[in-house]
Structure formats: C-alpha cells, structure tokens
Design an enzyme around this catalytic site. Structure first.
Site, PDB file in Angstrom:
ATOM      1  NE  ARG A 135     -21.909 -19.832 -34.206  1.00 20.63           N
ATOM      2  CZ  ARG A 135     -21.412 -20.839 -34.997  1.00 20.63           C
ATOM      3  NH1 ARG A 135     -20.873 -21.908 -34.182  1.00 20.63           N
ATOM      4  NH2 ARG A 135     -21.438 -20.796 -36.260  1.00 20.63           N
TER       5      ARG A 135
ATOM      6  CE1 TYR B 141     -15.139  -5.025 -13.878  1.00 24.93           C
ATOM      7  CE2 TYR B 141     -15.207  -5.839 -15.878  1.00 24.93           C
ATOM      8  CZ  TYR B 141     -15.456  -5.961 -14.520  1.00 24.93           C
ATOM      9  OH  TYR B 141     -15.925  -7.363 -14.151  1.00 24.93           O
TER      10      TYR B 141
ATOM     11  CG  ASP C  58     -18.631  -0.521 -19.196  1.00 27.87           C
ATOM     12  OD1 ASP C  58     -19.959  -0.398 -18.773  1.00 27.87           O
ATOM     13  OD2 ASP C  58     -17.955  -1.439 -18.760  1.00 27.87           O
TER      14      ASP C  58
ATOM     15  CE  LYS D 295     -21.444  -5.865 -13.652  1.00 28.62           C
ATOM     16  NZ  LYS D 295     -20.740  -7.024 -13.028  1.00 28.62           N
TER      17      LYS D 295
HETATM   18  C1  PLP Z   1     -18.404  -1.369 -15.296  1.00 31.23           C
HETATM   19  C2  PLP Z   1     -18.223  -2.583 -15.476  1.00 31.23           C
HETATM   20  N1  PLP Z   1     -18.467  -3.199 -16.848  1.00 31.23           N
HETATM   21  C3  PLP Z   1     -18.265  -4.559 -17.254  1.00 31.23           C
HETATM   22  C4  PLP Z   1     -18.392  -5.362 -16.174  1.00 31.23           C
HETATM   23  C5  PLP Z   1     -18.280  -6.905 -16.718  1.00 31.23           C
HETATM   24  O1  PLP Z   1     -19.454  -7.494 -16.511  1.00 31.23           O
HETATM   25  P1  PLP Z   1     -19.561  -8.899 -16.537  1.00 31.23           P
HETATM   26  O2  PLP Z   1     -19.343  -9.188 -15.032  1.00 31.23           O
HETATM   27  O3  PLP Z   1     -20.957  -9.273 -16.798  1.00 31.23           O
HETATM   28  O4  PLP Z   1     -18.547  -9.600 -17.392  1.00 31.23           O
HETATM   29  C6  PLP Z   1     -18.441  -5.199 -15.106  1.00 31.23           C
HETATM   30  C7  PLP Z   1     -18.392  -6.128 -13.880  1.00 31.23           C
HETATM   31  O5  PLP Z   1     -18.432  -5.784 -12.606  1.00 31.23           O
HETATM   32  C8  PLP Z   1     -18.453  -3.646 -14.659  1.00 31.23           C
HETATM   33  O6  PLP Z   1     -18.252  -3.276 -13.341  1.00 31.23           O
END
Ligand code: PLP
Length: 386
Positions: free
Chosen positions: A57, A111, A183, A208
């Site tokens: 872990r 998000y 983010d 992404k």
């Molecule tokens: C701007 C943004 N932050 C975070 C996430 C979350 O990522 P994950 O899909 O890996 O949980 C997304 C997913 O679409 C996103 O568009």
C-alpha cells in the site's frame, strides 16, 4: 535535480538506477507483502519513506518513479502521492487540509463530483462550502471569513472554461494564512506551473492527459513541503493506493506528454477557430480565444492550451443538440477526455454562486490526434443537419 527544461524533465525524471535496474522504464513491481530478513529490519522500515519497501500500500519503485517525475514537473513541490482516480485524489487532498468547523471556498465552475463531495461528505463531517465566482481574482479576500481554511480552484473551469487568476487568488490566500488547492488536470504541469503561481496542493486526474490513451484510472496530488506530512498521513488512514499497472501506464504516458499536448493544442485550435465562423455557433469557450472569460489570464499565465473546450449553439434546443452529437462519426460519446481520440458531450453546467447566460445549449469537445480537417468535415455535416 539539475535545472533542466520541462520537456527534458519529462524524459529523465524518476528514472533512478536503483528503480530501473538498467531498464529504460521501471518494471511493474507488483506487491502486497514485502519480506524482511528479521523483525528488527521490518520494524526499521516502519514508518516507511517513499523509496523504502515496506508494504504494497506504500508503493513500489513503479509508483515512486511516477511520483518523483510528477514532483519534478512542478518547481517548488516537495512530494506527490497517488490515488485510484482523479476524484479520489481530490477527496484525499481536501480531507488532508480540512477539519470540522472549517469553511471551504470552492470555485463555482468545479467538476461535478468535486461539488458533490463538498455538498455531501464534507458537509456531513462539519465542513461548510461557499461557492465563488471563478472570475473573482484577488477579490476573493472579501469572501474570507473567520472559519475559512482553504480555497479550491479549477482553471479553466469544467464545461464553461473560465480561466482563474490563480496568482491573484494565491497572494490573497497567503495574506490570510489559507491553504490553496487546484485541479490542474486541463493544463497539466507542462502548461501551468501551479506551485510557481503560489498554489500549495495541485491535483491531477492522471486518467486524462498523463495516461493519454483512455485506458487507465489514476489520480495524483502534488504538494509543497508545509502540506506534505498531512497529505501522507491522511492517505495512509484512508488506505489510498494505486496499482502498479496504472502507475506504469501513466509513467509511460508522461514521457510523451509534450508531443501529444502540442498536437492536441494545434488540432483543438484549428477546430475551435473554424467553429467561431459557423452561423449555428453563438460562441466558442476556448481559453486561447478572446471570447473565453479569463482569456487574458490564460495568455499571461499558461504555456499552452490543451484539446478540451466547449461551444454554444445558437437558437436551438437540447433535442437538436442531442441529434447533432448522435450524428457525429468521428467523435465518441462518453465520459472522460485526454485520450488520443475525439469526444463530444452535452454540457450542462451546475452553478449556484453565478449564472452565466448562454445563447443556447453547450457542447463540450475533446479534440484528439486525428487530422483536424476530418474532424471539421464531421462537425460541418452535423451542423448542416440542425
Ligand atoms: C477536471 C476534472 N477533474 C477531475 C476528474 C476526475 O478524474 P477521474 O475520472 O480520474 O476520477 C475529471 C474527470 O472527468 C475532470 O474532468
């Protein structure tokens, strides 16, 4: 690490000889149990540093190499930890810095699942969330109250792409002793250096662009020294970890991030500029184009634009938007983005602090690595059917 250019760092960061053992990339080190020669040796490995095998872990050379590479992509950062998804990374970061009784200032263009985290779990544990205008800039200082502990940014914003004045917000936060989080998934550390702009905690959905091939789920949190220990303590008690296969895929993706992002940028801009000329399109919300709120901030602070943006349809309803998306041949319909392929999605922003007015429904596009002429032809056929 020596003072190298970011493109060079992408290639060499995290490739320690003791982790790679002569291979160019580290192997996929799969582990739960780590065996020690004696109880004394086992106890000496506890609590573990990154780089000391202890228990699965707490990572293996595959994940440590990725963590080190991501840290080295952010000048000013002290450490990085991995999580099973971007959403888990956001939760891990917020739970590390907040306590019951705190207030969090959350950008209104966040998000969706980030908003849901604030409105449900954080609320249940006594953290209040106040949503703020993404374009507030240094004016954020006026929103800070007695209980405010942290400010969360996402720039550009989900669906609506407002670019935030991150240096302005961070300067105000520092004056008030607040922690700042961002983010940074859209720009990645290649196009926006979060720590250099004053941010304490930078979150990436590696799902992404870091992975880049739409075949993994992974999140990361990179932090300055002052937050590092809290982040690691919280990760441990939450039992958060990432599998070595995901870390390996993400590390492989990271090595080509520069060439992929530049192509996403070029293709995205070609499609976005074409869309601005179409009579069926009211507006294109692309940070590198002047119609996008905060465009001047993007031009000041960012090293590039990636392939994700929205456009507003003129004078049609949601059903027409659905028909248009369904008719596209080269654009997949599905969640996520940042892979090599193009995607289209109906975008319906959820807002509570500010309500930007749009001329019609929004479509979010992710522009992949296809030839942009083909993508434009596909969109032209779709728009002609409206
Ligand atoms: C701007 C943004 N932050 C975070 C996430 C979350 O990522 P994950 O899909 O890996 O949980 C997304 C997913 O679409 C996103 O568009």
């Amino acid at each position: 690490m020596k003072d190298r250019k970011p493109e060079t760092r992408l290639v060499e960061a995290g490739r320690r000889a003791e982790w790679t053992q002569g291979l160019v990339n580290p192997a996929v080190w799969r582990a739960s149990t780590i065996l020690f020669d004696s109880v004394a040796e086992m106890e000496a490995a506890n609590p573990p540093e990154q780089g000391v095998l202890h228990y699965g872990r707490n990572g293996t050379p595959t994940s440590w190499a990725l963590c080190e590479a991501l840290t080295q992509m952010e000048p000013g950062a002290a450490m990085t930890r991995l999580y099973p998804s971007g959403a888990a990374a956001t939760a891990g970061a917020l739970l590390a810095v907040l306590e019951a009784g705190d207030e969090l200032l959350m950008v209104d263009s966040a998000y969706g699942p980030t908003r849901a985290l604030c409105d449900t779990l954080l609320k249940r544990f006594g953290v209040a969330t106040r949503y703020y205008d993404p374009l507030v800039g240094a004016g954020i200082a006026d929103l800070v109250g007695e209980r405010t502990r942290a400010i969360f940014m996402e720039s550009p914003g989900t669906h609506t792409f407002e670019v935030q004045d991150v240096p302005g917000i961070c300067a105000a936060a520092k004056e008030k002793g607040l922690i700042t989080l961002i983010d940074n998934t859209w720009a990645t550390p290649l196009f926006f250096k979060a720590m250099a702009a004053g941010v304490d905690v930078s979150i990436l959905a590696c799902t992404k662009y870091i992975g880049g091939h739409a075949d993994l789920m992974l999140g990361s949190v990179t932090a300055v020294d002052a937050v590092g220990e809290r982040l690691e303590r919280t990760r441990r008690v939450l039992g958060q970890t990432a599998g070595p296969d995901e870390a390996w895929l993400a590390l492989r993706g990271l090595r080509t991030l520069d060439v992929r992002l530049k192509r996403h940028q070029e293709n995205g801009l070609a499609v976005a500029r074409w869309l601005t000329q179409q009579p069926q399109v009211a507006r294109v919300l692309h940070p590198a184009l002047p119609d996008c709120p905060g465009h001047e901030v993007w031009a000041r602070d960012f090293g590039g634009a990636t392939g994700l943006f929205s456009f507003v349809l003129a004078g049609v309803d949601d059903e027409a938007r659905t028909r248009l998306i369904d008719s596209l041949e080269l654009f997949g319909i599905g969640y996520s983005w940042g892979g090599f392929e193009s995607l289209a999605l109906p975008a319906d922003p959820v807002r509570t602090a500010t309500r930007p007015a749009f001329e019609g429904p929004l479509i979010r596009l992710h522009i992949g690595l296809e030839d942009p002429d083909d993508l434009i032809a596909d969109l032209a056929a779709g728009l002609a059917r409206l």
